[in-house]
Design a protein around this motif. Structure first.
Motif, PDB file in Angstrom:
ATOM      1  N   GLU A  71       0.847  -1.201   0.000  1.00 58.60           N
ATOM      2  CA  GLU A  71       0.000   0.000   0.000  1.00 58.60           C
ATOM      3  C   GLU A  71       0.888   1.260   0.000  1.00 58.60           C
ATOM      4  OE1 GLU A  71      -3.669  -0.197   0.909  1.00 58.60           O
ATOM      5  OE2 GLU A  71      -3.702   1.905   0.319  1.00 58.60           O
ATOM      6  N   TYR A  72       1.883   1.229   0.834  1.00 58.18           N
ATOM      7  CA  TYR A  72       2.787   2.375   0.974  1.00 58.18           C
ATOM      8  C   TYR A  72       3.636   2.570  -0.292  1.00 58.18           C
ATOM      9  CZ  TYR A  72       6.583   5.214   2.891  1.00 58.18           C
ATOM     10  OH  TYR A  72       7.506   6.198   3.104  1.00 58.18           O
ATOM     11  N   LEU A  73       4.190   1.471  -0.791  1.00 60.82           N
ATOM     12  CA  LEU A  73       5.090   1.561  -1.956  1.00 60.82           C
ATOM     13  C   LEU A  73       4.340   1.938  -3.228  1.00 60.82           C
ATOM     14  CD1 LEU A  73       7.295  -1.539  -1.084  1.00 60.82           C
ATOM     15  CD2 LEU A  73       8.085   0.838  -1.174  1.00 60.82           C
ATOM     16  N   ALA A  74       3.064   1.546  -3.313  1.00 60.97           N
ATOM     17  CA  ALA A  74       2.267   1.869  -4.511  1.00 60.97           C
ATOM     18  C   ALA A  74       2.171   3.382  -4.717  1.00 60.97           C
ATOM     19  CB  ALA A  74       0.879   1.257  -4.397  1.00 60.97           C
ATOM     20  N   GLU A  75       2.278   4.128  -3.629  1.00 55.95           N
ATOM     21  CA  GLU A  75       2.181   5.595  -3.728  1.00 55.95           C
ATOM     22  C   GLU A  75       3.466   6.234  -4.251  1.00 55.95           C
ATOM     23  OE1 GLU A  75      -0.668   7.268  -3.251  1.00 55.95           O
ATOM     24  OE2 GLU A  75      -1.485   5.242  -2.985  1.00 55.95           O
ATOM     25  N   ILE A  76       4.588   5.562  -4.077  1.00 59.70           N
ATOM     26  CA  ILE A  76       5.859   6.200  -4.462  1.00 59.70           C
ATOM     27  C   ILE A  76       6.608   5.473  -5.587  1.00 59.70           C
ATOM     28  CG2 ILE A  76       6.325   7.446  -2.309  1.00 59.70           C
ATOM     29  CD1 ILE A  76       7.965   5.198  -1.316  1.00 59.70           C
ATOM     30  N   CYS A  77       6.258   4.231  -5.819  1.00 57.77           N
ATOM     31  CA  CYS A  77       6.969   3.476  -6.863  1.00 57.77           C
ATOM     32  C   CYS A  77       6.114   3.416  -8.127  1.00 57.77           C
ATOM     33  CB  CYS A  77       7.287   2.060  -6.384  1.00 57.77           C
ATOM     34  SG  CYS A  77       8.386   2.061  -4.958  1.00 57.77           S
ATOM     35  N   ASP A  78       6.804   3.165  -9.247  1.00 56.09           N
ATOM     36  CA  ASP A  78       6.092   3.080 -10.514  1.00 56.09           C
ATOM     37  C   ASP A  78       5.240   1.800 -10.561  1.00 56.09           C
ATOM     38  OD1 ASP A  78       5.614   3.975 -13.167  1.00 56.09           O
ATOM     39  OD2 ASP A  78       6.896   2.325 -13.857  1.00 56.09           O
TER      40      ASP A  78
ATOM     41  N   PHE B 268      -4.585 -15.192   1.457  1.00 54.15           N
ATOM     42  CA  PHE B 268      -3.835 -14.197   2.236  1.00 54.15           C
ATOM     43  C   PHE B 268      -4.265 -14.254   3.695  1.00 54.15           C
ATOM     44  CE2 PHE B 268      -4.459 -12.379  -2.059  1.00 54.15           C
ATOM     45  CZ  PHE B 268      -3.142 -12.476  -2.478  1.00 54.15           C
ATOM     46  N   SER B 269      -3.311 -13.985   4.586  1.00 56.56           N
ATOM     47  CA  SER B 269      -3.685 -13.929   6.006  1.00 56.56           C
ATOM     48  C   SER B 269      -3.970 -12.485   6.452  1.00 56.56           C
ATOM     49  CB  SER B 269      -2.588 -14.564   6.874  1.00 56.56           C
ATOM     50  OG  SER B 269      -1.335 -14.000   6.582  1.00 56.56           O
ATOM     51  N   ALA B 270      -3.749 -11.520   5.578  1.00 53.51           N
ATOM     52  CA  ALA B 270      -4.039 -10.113   5.932  1.00 53.51           C
ATOM     53  C   ALA B 270      -5.552  -9.898   5.981  1.00 53.51           C
ATOM     54  CB  ALA B 270      -3.429  -9.191   4.892  1.00 53.51           C
ATOM     55  N   ALA B 271      -5.970  -8.840   6.676  1.00 53.65           N
ATOM     56  CA  ALA B 271      -7.401  -8.518   6.767  1.00 53.65           C
ATOM     57  C   ALA B 271      -7.948  -8.189   5.376  1.00 53.65           C
ATOM     58  CB  ALA B 271      -7.595  -7.328   7.705  1.00 53.65           C
ATOM     59  N   LYS B 272      -9.219  -8.509   5.157  1.00 56.26           N
ATOM     60  CA  LYS B 272      -9.830  -8.315   3.835  1.00 56.26           C
ATOM     61  C   LYS B 272      -9.769  -6.844   3.405  1.00 56.26           C
ATOM     62  CE  LYS B 272     -13.972  -9.518   1.204  1.00 56.26           C
ATOM     63  NZ  LYS B 272     -14.007  -8.260   0.498  1.00 56.26           N
ATOM     64  N   THR B 273      -9.960  -5.940   4.339  1.00 57.47           N
ATOM     65  CA  THR B 273      -9.925  -4.508   3.976  1.00 57.47           C
ATOM     66  C   THR B 273      -8.552  -4.134   3.405  1.00 57.47           C
ATOM     67  OG1 THR B 273      -9.423  -4.058   6.281  1.00 57.47           O
ATOM     68  CG2 THR B 273     -11.678  -3.604   5.568  1.00 57.47           C
ATOM     69  N   ALA B 274      -7.497  -4.662   3.999  1.00 60.28           N
ATOM     70  CA  ALA B 274      -6.143  -4.350   3.525  1.00 60.28           C
ATOM     71  C   ALA B 274      -5.915  -4.953   2.138  1.00 60.28           C
ATOM     72  CB  ALA B 274      -5.111  -4.891   4.512  1.00 60.28           C
ATOM     73  N   VAL B 275      -6.383  -6.192   1.941  1.00 60.65           N
ATOM     74  CA  VAL B 275      -6.206  -6.871   0.650  1.00 60.65           C
ATOM     75  C   VAL B 275      -6.981  -6.123  -0.432  1.00 60.65           C
ATOM     76  CG1 VAL B 275      -6.625  -9.011  -0.636  1.00 60.65           C
ATOM     77  CG2 VAL B 275      -5.857  -9.127   1.742  1.00 60.65           C
ATOM     78  N   ASP B 276      -8.250  -5.804  -0.150  1.00 62.06           N
ATOM     79  CA  ASP B 276      -9.090  -5.130  -1.150  1.00 62.06           C
ATOM     80  C   ASP B 276      -8.489  -3.783  -1.550  1.00 62.06           C
ATOM     81  OD1 ASP B 276     -10.767  -7.229  -1.100  1.00 62.06           O
ATOM     82  OD2 ASP B 276     -12.318  -6.284   0.135  1.00 62.06           O
TER      83      ASP B 276
ATOM     84  N   LEU C  33      -5.556  -4.452  -3.876  1.00 61.45           N
ATOM     85  CA  LEU C  33      -5.978  -5.009  -5.167  1.00 61.45           C
ATOM     86  C   LEU C  33      -6.575  -3.928  -6.078  1.00 61.45           C
ATOM     87  CD1 LEU C  33      -7.510  -8.496  -4.211  1.00 61.45           C
ATOM     88  CD2 LEU C  33      -5.224  -7.973  -5.068  1.00 61.45           C
ATOM     89  N   LYS C  34      -7.085  -2.864  -5.483  1.00 57.75           N
ATOM     90  CA  LYS C  34      -7.684  -1.780  -6.272  1.00 57.75           C
ATOM     91  C   LYS C  34      -6.628  -0.922  -6.963  1.00 57.75           C
ATOM     92  CE  LYS C  34     -11.680  -0.835  -3.530  1.00 57.75           C
ATOM     93  NZ  LYS C  34     -11.774  -0.127  -2.276  1.00 57.75           N
ATOM     94  N   LYS C  35      -5.402  -0.992  -6.498  1.00 57.62           N
ATOM     95  CA  LYS C  35      -4.355  -0.102  -7.029  1.00 57.62           C
ATOM     96  C   LYS C  35      -3.905  -0.578  -8.403  1.00 57.62           C
ATOM     97  CE  LYS C  35      -3.005   1.770  -2.710  1.00 57.62           C
ATOM     98  NZ  LYS C  35      -3.637   3.053  -2.787  1.00 57.62           N
TER      99      LYS C  35
END
Ligand code: NAP
Length: 303
Positions: free
Chosen positions: A157-164, A175-183, A186-188
């Motif tokens: 999430e963080y890197l998507a804002e600064i990396c190409d 995934f074991s991450a929370a669904k909100t974090a995954v969704d 995935l939208k990016k």
């Protein structure tokens, strides 16, 4: 001599210090890095009750300040040895030897490594374990994040804002991450998730220039050019110092229940270093409170 020595200034240790001091006991905390532990690298905390969107760094500093305001003393030193054989517990550190009536070990867990070829060689030269620390070096570049848990999705999430471009590489398709974090990730548009995939090798000359990725489903491999690999595959305990005297479980975590008591009277464990199902800030804080309360009861009865 202190009442309680606390090893580790993460959420568990600092909460233990607050509860210990408020029980009228003197607490000395040892920390080898910086206050906060793992969470210090999180860009935003959104699942701690009463707090939304606070950075891990701000949260850590506020907690550290709170423990000090309660009267706890912090020493930035590494614990190098222990002697828990007597009634007074001894802790050897790079700042000298200290004694206390009780000890709370809240030393967290260390970042896990992939163990693939090139990981060690390129650490600090494109292999990183912290996007908020190193992400800015790869602004506008292509990077990979490895893992499928909370940390991996936070890093992506963080890197998507600064990396190409960001590839999230996960060894399974769940995934074991929370669904909100995954969704949210995935939208990016600039994030591609590669499931059933593992990095076999990290390549480069002076710095990382590509990775070899193996698809576990069909066995195929592909070499992908990129500039950095952010490893976010969880934690492993670092309890070797205590293994001869305190009981550990099969994974190396302290074998202690919710009361945080160990097999040695007067020695307690708290937070990620203890065997447990859920390693979160809220459970670390809970352990810190439980361990300090148990230590206070022990001291009242025995001293
Ligand atoms: P985690 O939840 O243990 O997840 C580790 C991930 O890495 C899993 O997807 C796992 O895959 C994968 N993995 C493990 N070993 C691997 C290997 N050798 N090669 C490739 N992949 C590997 O770790 P985490 O996300 O760092 O979180 C650690 C703890 O901190 C968790 O309890 C988490 O909930 C907590 N945390 C909380 C927050 C928050 O509260 N905001 C933020 C970050 C972390 P498998 O699923 O296949 O095992």
């Amino acid at each position: 001599m202190d009442d309680i020595i606390i090893i580790g200034a993460g959420t568990a240790g600092l909460t233990a210090a607050i509860y210990g001091q408020r029980a009228g006991l003197s607490c000395r905390i040892f920390e080898k890095f910086a206050p906060g532990g793992q969470i210090v690298n999180s860009p935003s905390i959104e699942n701690y009750p009463g707090m939304y969107g606070v950075s891990g760094y701000d949260y850590s500093m506020a907690l550290f300040e709170q423990a000090q305001k309660c009267g706890a003393v912090a020493e930035f030193a590494e614990v190098t040895g222990i002697d828990f054989s007597g009634k007074n517990k001894k802790v050897m550190t790079t700042a000298g030897e200290f004694e206390a009536k009780a000890v709370i070990i809240a030393n967290g867990a260390a970042r896990r490594k992939i163990g693939c070829k090139g990981e060690e060689e390129f650490e600090g030269r494109g292999v990183s374990y912290c996007a908020t620390c190193d992400g800015a070096f790869f602004r506008g570049k292509t990077v990979a994040v490895v893992g499928g848990g909370e940390s991996a999705f936070e890093e992506a999430e963080y890197l998507a804002e600064i990396c190409d471009k960001v590839y999230l590489i996960h060894r399974r398709d769940i995934f074991s991450a929370a669904k909100t974090a995954v969704d949210s990730v995935l939208k990016k548009k600039n994030v591609t998730v590669l499931t059933n995939s593992v990095i076999e090798e990290i390549k480069g000359t002076n710095a990382v220039s590509s990775v070899v990725i193996k698809n576990r489903a069909n066995g195929s491999t592909v070499e992908m050019p990129l500039s950095a690999v952010f490893v976010a595959i969880g934690l492993s305990p670092d309890n070797g110092l205590y293994k001869d005297v305190l009981k550990l479980d099969e994974y190396g975590y302290f074998d202690a229940e919710e009361d945080c008591k160990t097999n040695i009277e007067g020695v307690f464990v708290a937070g990620d270093t203890r065997k447990k199902h859920l390693r979160q800030l809220v459970t670390a804080a809970s352990d810190g409170a439980a361990a300090a309360t148990a230590a206070a009861n022990y001291i009242r009865k025995n001293f």
